[in-house]
Enzyme design. Structure first.
Site, PDB file in Angstrom:
ATOM      1  N   GLU A  71       0.795  -1.220   0.000  1.00 36.58           N
ATOM      2  CA  GLU A  71       0.000   0.000   0.000  1.00 36.58           C
ATOM      3  C   GLU A  71       0.833   1.277   0.000  1.00 36.58           C
ATOM      4  OE1 GLU A  71      -3.299   0.535  -0.272  1.00 36.58           O
ATOM      5  OE2 GLU A  71      -3.516  -1.612  -0.651  1.00 36.58           O
ATOM      6  N   SER A 331     -59.156 -27.519  17.276  1.00 37.38           N
ATOM      7  CA  SER A 331     -59.413 -28.190  18.553  1.00 37.38           C
ATOM      8  C   SER A 331     -58.268 -28.074  19.547  1.00 37.38           C
ATOM      9  CB  SER A 331     -59.720 -29.669  18.307  1.00 37.38           C
ATOM     10  OG  SER A 331     -60.982 -29.816  17.695  1.00 37.38           O
TER      11      SER A 331
END
Length: 692
Positions: A71, A331
């Protein structure tokens, strides 16, 4: 000279306004949340990830060298801007007509990351240069590199080398190898293009460039570069983002109420069991009818959500049918009807007539279209007889049934039309599962939860505490209900849910087979399953006892395999008001060695002579020895007959007429630790108390 003076002033002003080094360390660009399963596995990472901050001394030398080499190889010699790099960038800009090569130094990239944006415009580049000079003026090279390596973006939401190392290699950056450092250093140029999880070949090619650059700068030797085995690197597996997202989508919004607002990275520890989650996923996918969706919630004893499936595929539908959808329970809603009946005094063995019934113009029919005559409540529940449920609902009151449902955690509106006993009110899967879990918990409320603790920077800021004090029904009611639920699985409509160990549960099917349910518990786990279509269209052959019960069994059998087999406690201990009175406790001479008392509460010995007591404490004193001279005792009236009236009078308890039902009403929702005993007072105290 004037321009240089203006530049110097601008740099000085910028430098004076820069935050301190410690402030820059603690200023992330967003909040990161990592969610852990019960075993600690990270299941979801949300927001930018910053990992742990590594001081310069803890950053591996290979990581520092790789970054500087690729870099900014002149990082140690320039003052924030590299003239060679700037010249190269300007030339490319002139040749191609647009910016394609930045030429930015590490210091400039840090300025852009912390203070600016990525727009490639002259104004931004000028401010970037000013800030770079200011950073170099205020901080050392080591401090700048430390800030850079802990803040720069490496892709996949990872900011800083530690977050990148954990994401791609599964460990912290303090143990990076040369090959791993080369991969990470190569990401900065184009994180999305060189991501090893997105394009492994491109990542390896870029890492090779980094190694060659390191060799050229003298950071490593040629042999070290050759020995770095990039192709042999093992990447950390990507966490699966499918069904677990139903759980995290439900749990994470609760952070707003559990913790104070914070911007610090959070670690959220949850109750989710990844093995159970996988089993739940497979059970729903394998058993849901074609075109149908499915949902499942599994709770542990304390309410811990161990598995949650909100649909067959999260990628295609993020709608959570386990927590958001409201559907008729059929139910399975009879749970609340029978709970109300049992609390009112009915017993599982009680006989009731299964016969045609009409209530307010509504005439329910059984699924078999037949009536069986006199049956026990146990049989009626096991075979889900609708007429019996209707009669029980009418007897105890439909409002009472609705109150029972709300008491057990149903959060949706419950109607009180007679048909409500058959489950016509819409409910959520998680609420119904919670209700069944509370029955399994002997009538004590169970509240589902998914977050056990939350940490920020290593400090615990929230810990969940389970509340076991909220009693919904008496233990004997829960035991009787468990009896009914177990029979429904053993011999009734829930037989498909049998898994080779005790199971208690209930099926549910709505009209035209639009919804199918099975909910039940075994060995400490309570699970609810729903199946149906999102558009509520009928599904041929769908009943609670078919696909939902099979999915329930497919999940619960492996989920409980490592747990001990537990028999249900259905031996009912009746409350005192239902027991036959023991006359010997009310009448006759006491034979347990305790003394009787007179009308004023003074002890009376067997011979009728008062026992001396301490006037200060009221404690009973020893009687004088027989060989000591005795003071003649005043004449004492013979003891009164010890009947019920006498006991009530000396204890200060007024006689009460029995309630019409022959028992005292149960107190509901009373926390165990708040139950108080009643203190009785003497008749004299009662007489002195004004009427109320």
């Amino acid at each position: 000279m004037l321009a240089l003076g203006a530049l110097a002033i601008a740099v000085y002003v910028a430098m004076s306004q820069l935050p301190s080094f410690d402030s820059l360390k603690s200023s992330p660009n967003g909040q990161m949340i990592r969610v852990h399963a019960a075993d600690g596995t990270v299941i979801v990472s949300m927001g930018p990830s910053f990992g742990e901050w590594l001081p310069y001394s803890q950053i591996p030398q290979v990581m520092r060298d790789a970054t500087v080499s690729v870099e900014d190889r002149r990082f140690r010699s320039h003052i924030g801007i590299d003239p060679v790099g700037v010249a190269r960038s300007v030339k490319v800009r002139y040749d191609r007509g647009h910016w394609t090569q930045g030429g930015s130094t590490i210091t400039q990239q840090l300025a852009r990351t912390v203070f600016l944006n990525n727009q490639k415009k002259f104004g931004r580049k000028f401010r970037e240069g000013i800030l770079a000079f200011a950073l170099e003026w205020k901080f050392t090279k080591d401090q700048i590199l430390e800030l850079y390596l802990n803040k720069v973006y490496y892709g996949g939401g990872a900011y800083g080398i530690d977050a990148a190392s954990r994401k791609f290699f599964g460990h912290g950056a303090d143990h990076l190898s040369l090959a791993e450092a080369a991969v990470i250093a190569g990401l900065v140029k184009a994180p999305s293009n060189y991501s090893p999880t997105a394009d492994a070949e491109a990542a390896m090619g870029r890492a090779g460039v980094v190694l060659e650059t390191m060799r050229e700068t003298g950071a490593i030797t040629a042999s070290q570069a050759a020995d770095a085995d990039i192709s042999g690197l093992k990447l950390a597996p990507e966490p699966k983002q499918n069904s677990v997202r139903y759980f995290t989508d439900w749990a994470l919004p609760q952070l707003d109420t559990l913790i104070d607002e914070t911007t610090e990275p959070l670690e959220v520890w949850t109750t989710l069991d990844l093995t159970m989650q996988r089993q739940a996923d497979e059970a729903i996918r394998a058993n849901a009818p074609p075109g149908a969706q499915g949902a499942l919630v599994a709770l542990d004893r304390g309410g811990e959500v161990r598995a949650m499936v909100g649909g067959k595929d999260y990628v295609s539908s993020i709608y959570n049918r386990a927590t958001q959808a409201v559907r008729q329970p059929g139910s399975s809603f009879k749970l609340f009807v029978y709970l109300a009946a049992l609390e009112a005094g009915h017993k599982p063995a009680d006989s009731i007539v299964d016969e045609p019934v009409t209530i307010s113009g509504w005439s329910p029919r059984n699924d078999s279209r037949r009536n069986s005559g006199a049956v026990s409540l146990r049989t009626a529940f096991a075979y889900s007889l609708n007429t019996v449920a209707a009669k029980l609902g009418q007897e105890v009151g439909f409002t009472t049934v609705a109150d029972m449902a709300r008491r057990f955690g149903i959060t949706t509106p419950v109607n009180t039309h007679p048909s409500m006993v058959l489950g016509t009110s819409e409910v959520r899967v998680i609420d119904m599962t919670r209700a069944f879990a509370s029955v399994a918990n002997k009538g004590v409320a169970v509240t589902p939860y998914g977050i056990t603790r939350v940490t920020a920077n290593g400090q615990t800021i929230y810990t969940h505490e389970v509340d076991r004090s909220h009693v919904l029904v008496a233990p004997y009611v829960a035991a009787e209900m468990t009896d009914l639920l177990q029979t429904a699985v053993n011999t009734g409509t829930g037989r498909a849910a049998q898994i080779g160990r005790p199971v208690a549960g209930k099926t549910g099917t709505t009209s035209a087979s639009k919804d199918g349910w099975f909910l039940g518990f075994s060995s400490g786990i309570t699970t609810g399953v729903w199946m149906g279509r999102d558009d509520a269209r009928p599904i041929a052959g769908l009943h609670g006892g078919t696909a939902p019960a099979k999915a329930w069994a497919a999940f619960m059998k492996p989920a409980t395999a490592s747990r001990p087999i537990e028999q249900f406690d259905t031996q009912v201990t009746l409350p005192e008001w239902q027991l036959e009175p023991d006359e010997e406790s009310y009448f006759g001479q006491p034979d347990n060695g305790q003394m009787a008392v007179d009308a004023d509460g003074n002890p009376i010995a067997q011979d009728g002579v008062p026992v001396p007591t301490d006037s200060q404490t009221g404690d009973t004193l020893a009687r004088p020895d027989a060989d000591q001279p005795e003071t003649p005792a005043p004449p004492v009236a013979p003891p009164q007959q010890m009947n019920q009236d006498w006991i009530d009078r000396v204890t200060g308890r007024e006689r009460r007429e029995p309630s019409p039902a022959g028992r005292q009403p149960l107190q509901r929702d009373v926390p165990r630790d708040q139950v108080q005993t009643q203190r009785f007072q003497s008749d004299r105290d009662q007489e002195d108390r004004p009427n109320q």
